[in-house]
Write an enzyme that holds these catalytic residues in place. Structure first.
Site: not given
Length: 275
Positions: A132, A194, A225
């Site tokens: 991330c 994602d 994600h």
């Protein structure tokens, strides 16, 4: 391989409050070999700092024979404790993400690299990874010539250039300017589902890397994600896929900085014709 954990509070220059960055270091421990040395890996966390999932991920790398450094990058705003995986914690982490200066993120990466290279049990051959926010920071760590490989999991904000204060980072600009030329190997891993990095964003990153002739691999998998997070993943954790990609990452680290290959040369010395 057994592991041990400690931390270092490292002074910073760009923190307006003068707060140090806490860097957690997880090291392999081999009985009866007190002078053993290992390559180093920086693990950059998501917006929640060094949480349980991040520490477990880092511990797995360390248990394969790497000294792992995990910086708590929100030292400008609060202590090194993990931020909760809840609505308030998510809002807080996202708020800090765009309040911190990009150059301060870079300073944290430099300090983590400096620390690893100073440790007696580290060979000085360094890699980076992250997820991330941490995927973006691992990408930027690759600008440092000391970092020989970066494996970036679902890196956010690269395609939109929105990291840091002012939401106007220069990551892809630096790639276009050749700042990754002749540097270490880069690996980008994204889930096709994602929503943080849509297809058009992934295509932009891939094309920019290709056009700049960066040594890079680009993997797109069937995942959402944060699919490697084994806690509070909102149903997105894929343990089997995580294990497969972890193995891929370790192959990259082993090949690029897991052993001392000597100085880099221009020819492999291999014969021209191999059947």
């Amino acid at each position: 391989m057994l592991i041990t954990t400690k931390y270092y509070d490292v002074p910073t220059k760009l923190d307006p409050n003068g707060s140090p960055v806490r860097i957690f270091v997880i090291s392999p421990s081999v009985q009866n070999y007190p002078q053993a040395k290992f390559p180093g890996v920086i693990v950059f966390s998501e917006i929640y700092q060094v949480t349980g999932p991040v520490e477990r991920f880092a511990g797995q790398i360390a248990s394969h024979g790497y000294v792992v450094a995990c910086p708590s990058v929100y030292h400008e705003f609060e202590g090194p404790e993990a931020i909760p995986y809840d609505v308030e914690g998510t809002d807080r982490g996202n708020k800090y993400k765009i309040e911190k200066r990009v150059e301060a993120y870079d300073e944290d990466a430099t300090l983590a690299t400096d620390l690893l290279m100073s440790l007696e049990n580290c060979t000085g051959r360094i890699g980076a990874t992250g997820m991330c926010l941490g995927g973006h920071l691992a990408f930027r760590a690759a600008f440092d010539p000391r970092v020989l490989a970066s494996v970036c999991f679902f890196a956010t904000d690269i395609h939109s250039a929105t990291l840091g204060r002012g939401k106007n980072d220069d990551t892809l600009v630096r790639v276009r300017n050749g700042d990754l030329a002749g540097k270490g190997e880069l690996v980008m891993i994204f889930g096709k589902q994602d929503t943080h990095v849509p297809r058009i964003g992934r295509d932009l990153i891939r094309t920019t890397l290709d056009d700049a002739n960066v040594t890079a691999s680009f993997l797109e998998v069937q995942a959402q994600h944060a699919f490697i997070r084994d806690e509070h993943s909102k149903g997105r954790w894929d343990a089997a896929l995580t294990r497969s990609l972890f193995t891929f990452m370790m192959e990259v680290f082993e090949r690029t900085m897991g052993r001392d290959l000597g100085p880099r040369g221009g020819s492999s010395g291999a014969p021209e014709h191999i059947c």
